[in-house]
Design a protein around this motif. Structure first.
Motif, PDB file in Angstrom:
ATOM      1  N   ARG A  70      -2.353  29.940  12.537  1.00 53.80           N
ATOM      2  CA  ARG A  70      -2.389  30.986  11.515  1.00 53.80           C
ATOM      3  C   ARG A  70      -1.329  30.690  10.452  1.00 53.80           C
ATOM      4  NH1 ARG A  70      -2.291  34.628  14.702  1.00 53.80           N
ATOM      5  NH2 ARG A  70      -4.458  35.359  14.688  1.00 53.80           N
ATOM      6  N   LEU A  71      -1.740  30.691   9.177  1.00 56.96           N
ATOM      7  CA  LEU A  71      -0.812  30.403   8.084  1.00 56.96           C
ATOM      8  C   LEU A  71      -1.304  31.107   6.830  1.00 56.96           C
ATOM      9  CD1 LEU A  71       0.653  26.906   7.149  1.00 56.96           C
ATOM     10  CD2 LEU A  71      -0.160  28.495   5.410  1.00 56.96           C
ATOM     11  N   ASP A  72      -0.489  31.984   6.284  1.00 60.54           N
ATOM     12  CA  ASP A  72      -0.783  32.656   5.023  1.00 60.54           C
ATOM     13  C   ASP A  72       0.145  32.073   3.974  1.00 60.54           C
ATOM     14  OD1 ASP A  72      -1.130  34.305   2.840  1.00 60.54           O
ATOM     15  OD2 ASP A  72      -0.961  36.176   3.956  1.00 60.54           O
ATOM     16  N   VAL A  79       4.624  30.617   6.727  1.00 61.93           N
ATOM     17  CA  VAL A  79       4.445  29.179   6.505  1.00 61.93           C
ATOM     18  C   VAL A  79       5.451  28.402   7.336  1.00 61.93           C
ATOM     19  CG1 VAL A  79       4.562  27.326   4.796  1.00 61.93           C
ATOM     20  CG2 VAL A  79       3.479  29.491   4.204  1.00 61.93           C
ATOM     21  N   ARG A  80       6.703  28.825   7.276  1.00 66.17           N
ATOM     22  CA  ARG A  80       7.759  28.154   8.054  1.00 66.17           C
ATOM     23  C   ARG A  80       7.443  28.198   9.540  1.00 66.17           C
ATOM     24  NH1 ARG A  80      11.489  31.426   7.062  1.00 66.17           N
ATOM     25  NH2 ARG A  80      12.450  30.414   5.260  1.00 66.17           N
ATOM     26  N   ALA A  81       7.041  29.367  10.030  1.00 65.76           N
ATOM     27  CA  ALA A  81       6.742  29.515  11.459  1.00 65.76           C
ATOM     28  C   ALA A  81       5.565  28.643  11.870  1.00 65.76           C
ATOM     29  CB  ALA A  81       6.447  30.983  11.773  1.00 65.76           C
ATOM     30  N   ALA A  82       4.556  28.543  11.015  1.00 65.99           N
ATOM     31  CA  ALA A  82       3.378  27.734  11.347  1.00 65.99           C
ATOM     32  C   ALA A  82       3.752  26.271  11.514  1.00 65.99           C
ATOM     33  CB  ALA A  82       2.322  27.883  10.254  1.00 65.99           C
ATOM     34  N   PHE A  83       4.569  25.729  10.609  1.00 62.85           N
ATOM     35  CA  PHE A  83       4.927  24.319  10.724  1.00 62.85           C
ATOM     36  C   PHE A  83       5.900  24.069  11.880  1.00 62.85           C
ATOM     37  CE2 PHE A  83       3.217  24.201   6.373  1.00 62.85           C
ATOM     38  CZ  PHE A  83       2.307  23.164   6.565  1.00 62.85           C
ATOM     39  N   ASP A  84       6.687  25.063  12.224  1.00 61.02           N
ATOM     40  CA  ASP A  84       7.531  24.928  13.421  1.00 61.02           C
ATOM     41  C   ASP A  84       6.663  24.832  14.671  1.00 61.02           C
ATOM     42  OD1 ASP A  84       9.862  24.945  11.983  1.00 61.02           O
ATOM     43  OD2 ASP A  84      10.291  27.075  12.309  1.00 61.02           O
ATOM     44  N   VAL A  85       5.562  25.584  14.702  1.00 61.28           N
ATOM     45  CA  VAL A  85       4.627  25.524  15.826  1.00 61.28           C
ATOM     46  C   VAL A  85       3.897  24.188  15.852  1.00 61.28           C
ATOM     47  CG1 VAL A  85       2.464  26.477  16.732  1.00 61.28           C
ATOM     48  CG2 VAL A  85       4.303  28.015  16.018  1.00 61.28           C
ATOM     49  N   ILE A  86       3.485  23.705  14.686  1.00 63.33           N
ATOM     50  CA  ILE A  86       2.744  22.444  14.603  1.00 63.33           C
ATOM     51  C   ILE A  86       3.603  21.274  15.054  1.00 63.33           C
ATOM     52  CG2 ILE A  86       1.699  20.802  12.971  1.00 63.33           C
ATOM     53  CD1 ILE A  86       0.798  23.327  11.350  1.00 63.33           C
ATOM     54  N   LEU A 123       2.888  28.583  -5.819  1.00 66.18           N
ATOM     55  CA  LEU A 123       3.990  28.806  -4.880  1.00 66.18           C
ATOM     56  C   LEU A 123       3.549  28.600  -3.432  1.00 66.18           C
ATOM     57  CD1 LEU A 123       5.817  31.843  -6.514  1.00 66.18           C
ATOM     58  CD2 LEU A 123       6.385  29.412  -6.646  1.00 66.18           C
ATOM     59  N   GLY A 124       2.263  28.837  -3.133  1.00 69.59           N
ATOM     60  CA  GLY A 124       1.765  28.551  -1.791  1.00 69.59           C
ATOM     61  C   GLY A 124       1.795  27.068  -1.491  1.00 69.59           C
ATOM     62  N   HIS A 131       8.126  23.401   3.756  1.00 69.43           N
ATOM     63  CA  HIS A 131       8.346  23.605   5.183  1.00 69.43           C
ATOM     64  C   HIS A 131       7.637  22.568   6.045  1.00 69.43           C
ATOM     65  CE1 HIS A 131      10.668  27.172   4.532  1.00 69.43           C
ATOM     66  NE2 HIS A 131       9.725  27.656   3.731  1.00 69.43           N
ATOM     67  N   ALA A 132       6.736  21.804   5.445  1.00 66.74           N
ATOM     68  CA  ALA A 132       6.108  20.699   6.181  1.00 66.74           C
ATOM     69  C   ALA A 132       6.984  19.454   6.152  1.00 66.74           C
ATOM     70  CB  ALA A 132       4.739  20.378   5.589  1.00 66.74           C
TER      71      ALA A 132
END
Length: 256
Positions: A70-72, A79-86, A123-124, A131-132
């Motif tokens: 999940r990434l909005d 966004v930061r949390a999603a890439f930390d999970v990935i 900005l997205g 963060h990637a």
């Protein structure tokens, strides 16, 4: 020097293989993003598609072969949390964009539409790259997606043109900022996807016909056309800071 010795000194033929690589496609559940995700998987990559909602296998059996996260793009903390999970990966493709028609007009009563569109597209894209980057492995790349209006503005699309141009400028800046990670942009022309479903069927059919008759390629674009360019950018280690136009020659003809 013999032909045999010359052949030995030549580099191996270029390959579009992504075997052993991990690819993340933001906006990879539909349209061009899904086409890129499928092509990357076919080239041997493990693919993660990131979007605002995780779909179940029952809802989207066509996504069964991909990891989902999940990434909005409008929410930097998400966004930061999603890439930390990935975690560590090799290539990022950012195709996500706000919905058609959300940008408003230049002289609207307020600037809500343009602010929303710039936040989602420009900005997205910035947040995803920001963060990637710490998670990208050596030899990795980032690829953004824009559109022909970045170079050929159209009436009523001021926010879109501005956002696309800003993303392309960001791409060049990050090619320097993040080097030796590579950063590029694909600029598609008319690609026949559900993005155009807001048009009446007769208008959409007429647009397809006009493109096929006037563009030098003599056909409409498909997600596979853009996916092929994405594979090239992910696998060619000497391409960075570049905007690749995949538009069937649209730049050579009058506006559609």
């Amino acid at each position: 020097m013999s032909n045999a010795n010359t052949q030995k000194e030549l580099s191996p033929a270029p390959s579009l293989s992504l075997a052993g690589k991990k690819v993340v496609v933001v906006g990879g559940k539909t349209g061009i993003g899904l086409g890129i995700a499928r092509a990357a998987q076919a080239a041997g990559a493990a693919v993660t598609v990131a979007s605002r909602r995780v779909a179940t296998v029952e809802e989207r059996p066509d996504l069964a072969g991909f990891a989902q996260v999940r990434l909005d793009v409008r929410d930097e903390s998400a966004v930061r949390a999603a890439f930390d999970v990935i975690g560590p990966f090799d290539h990022l493709i950012v195709t996500a964009a706000p919905d058609i028609g959300t940008w408003g007009a230049f002289m609207d009563a307020d600037m809500h539409g343009v602010r929303s569109y710039l936040e989602g597209k420009f900005l997205g894209s910035w947040a995803c790259a920001r963060h990637a980057a710490p998670h990208l492995r050596a030899g990795g790349s980032i690829t953004f997606l824009t559109g022909g209006m970045s170079a050929r503005p159209k009436l009523g699309f001021t926010a879109v043109t501005s956002a696309f141009a800003a993303v392309e400028a960001l791409s060049g800046s990050l090619a320097l900022e993040l080097a030796p990670l590579r950063v590029n942009t694909i600029r598609p022309g008319f690609v026949d996807t559900d993005m155009w479903s807001f048009l009446p069927d007769e208008h959409r059919d007429g647009l397809r016909k006009k493109v096929a008759e006037t563009f030098p390629a003599r056909r409409v674009g498909t997600p596979d056309d853009i996916a092929h360019a994405a594979l090239f950018l992910m696998t060619n280690p000497y391409v960075t800071g570049t905007v690749i136009e995949v538009a069937g020659g649209e730049n050579l003809v009058a506006a559609v």
